[in-house]
Design an enzyme around this catalytic site. Structure first.
Site, PDB file in Angstrom:
ATOM      1  N   VAL A 284       6.365  -0.698   2.754  1.00 11.13           N
ATOM      2  CA  VAL A 284       6.864  -2.003   2.323  1.00 11.13           C
ATOM      3  C   VAL A 284       6.054  -2.521   1.131  1.00 11.13           C
ATOM      4  O   VAL A 284       6.615  -3.052   0.173  1.00 11.13           O
ATOM      5  CB  VAL A 284       6.872  -3.017   3.483  1.00 11.13           C
ATOM      6  CG1 VAL A 284       7.317  -4.395   3.007  1.00 11.13           C
ATOM      7  CG2 VAL A 284       7.785  -2.537   4.602  1.00 11.13           C
ATOM      8  N   CYS A 285       4.747  -2.324   1.163  1.00  9.97           N
ATOM      9  CA  CYS A 285       3.892  -2.776   0.056  1.00  9.97           C
ATOM     10  C   CYS A 285       4.221  -2.013  -1.222  1.00  9.97           C
ATOM     11  O   CYS A 285       4.275  -2.592  -2.311  1.00  9.97           O
ATOM     12  CB  CYS A 285       2.424  -2.593   0.412  1.00  9.97           C
ATOM     13  SG  CYS A 285       1.912  -3.523   1.870  1.00  9.97           S
ATOM     14  N   ASP A 286       4.435  -0.718  -1.092  1.00  8.27           N
ATOM     15  CA  ASP A 286       4.840   0.128  -2.205  1.00  8.27           C
ATOM     16  C   ASP A 286       6.149  -0.402  -2.785  1.00  8.27           C
ATOM     17  O   ASP A 286       6.263  -0.614  -4.000  1.00  8.27           O
ATOM     18  CB  ASP A 286       4.994   1.570  -1.691  1.00  8.27           C
ATOM     19  CG  ASP A 286       5.508   2.535  -2.729  1.00  8.27           C
ATOM     20  OD1 ASP A 286       6.704   2.463  -3.086  1.00  8.27           O
ATOM     21  OD2 ASP A 286       4.725   3.399  -3.174  1.00  8.27           O
TER      22      ASP A 286
END
Length: 166
Positions: free
Chosen positions: A59-61
């Protein structure tokens, strides 16, 4: 204070919740070259601050890539992505993924940003997922504390808020 969960477990956020209309609190984080960066270093510009637990997660990516892509549409908006990843890891990740329109910054040293914006997760020493827009006068014009840290933020709302703050 915002109540959030991380993988459905409630966590404790350190610091004070930042609200729309507040003067953005100052902080000191590290750039990829280990130099110190403060909010004041980008004074006079609109800042979209994307906060992620770790760039090495799905999700951060995706969040960082999305704001990197949206940067072209934002004109005079500086996009900062802040995590507790080490500056070396951030630089490696950006290079491997072609991220050039977002400045990645590390809060690993003392959680200065995390505590100032109320996103430092006490139990994990990570930052909670959040998005802030700070206008050129250092006033917060948009906040989103994502209630479940593994969920995506509202990208469209954040982008619209950044455009409106220009």
């Amino acid at each position: 204070m915002a109540v959030i969960t991380f993988k459905e477990n409630q966590v404790t956020l350190l610091g004070s919740e930042v609200k729309v209309g507040d003067k953005a609190p100052d902080f000191t984080v590290l750039a990829n070259d280990l130099s110190s960066v403060t909010l004041g270093d980008s004074k006079g510009t609109v800042r979209l601050i994307s906060v992620v637990p770790s760039l090495d997660t799905g999700v951060c990516d995706a969040q960082t890539r999305r704001f990197n892509e949206e940067a072209a549409e934002l004109g005079n908006v500086k996009i900062l992505t802040i995590s507790v990843d080490l500056p070396f890891a951030q630089r490696r990740w950006c290079g491997a993924n072609g991220i050039e329109n977002v400045q990645t910054l590390s809060d690993h040293r003392d959680l200065s940003f995390g505590k100032a914006f109320g996103v430092a997760i006490e139990e994990l020493r990570l930052l909670a997922r959040a998005v802030f827009v700070v206008d050129s006068n250092d006033v917060v014009t948009y906040t989103e504390y994502v209630s479940e840290a593994t969920d995506h933020p509202d990208y469209a709302a954040a982008i619209e808020a950044a455009k409106a703050a220009e």
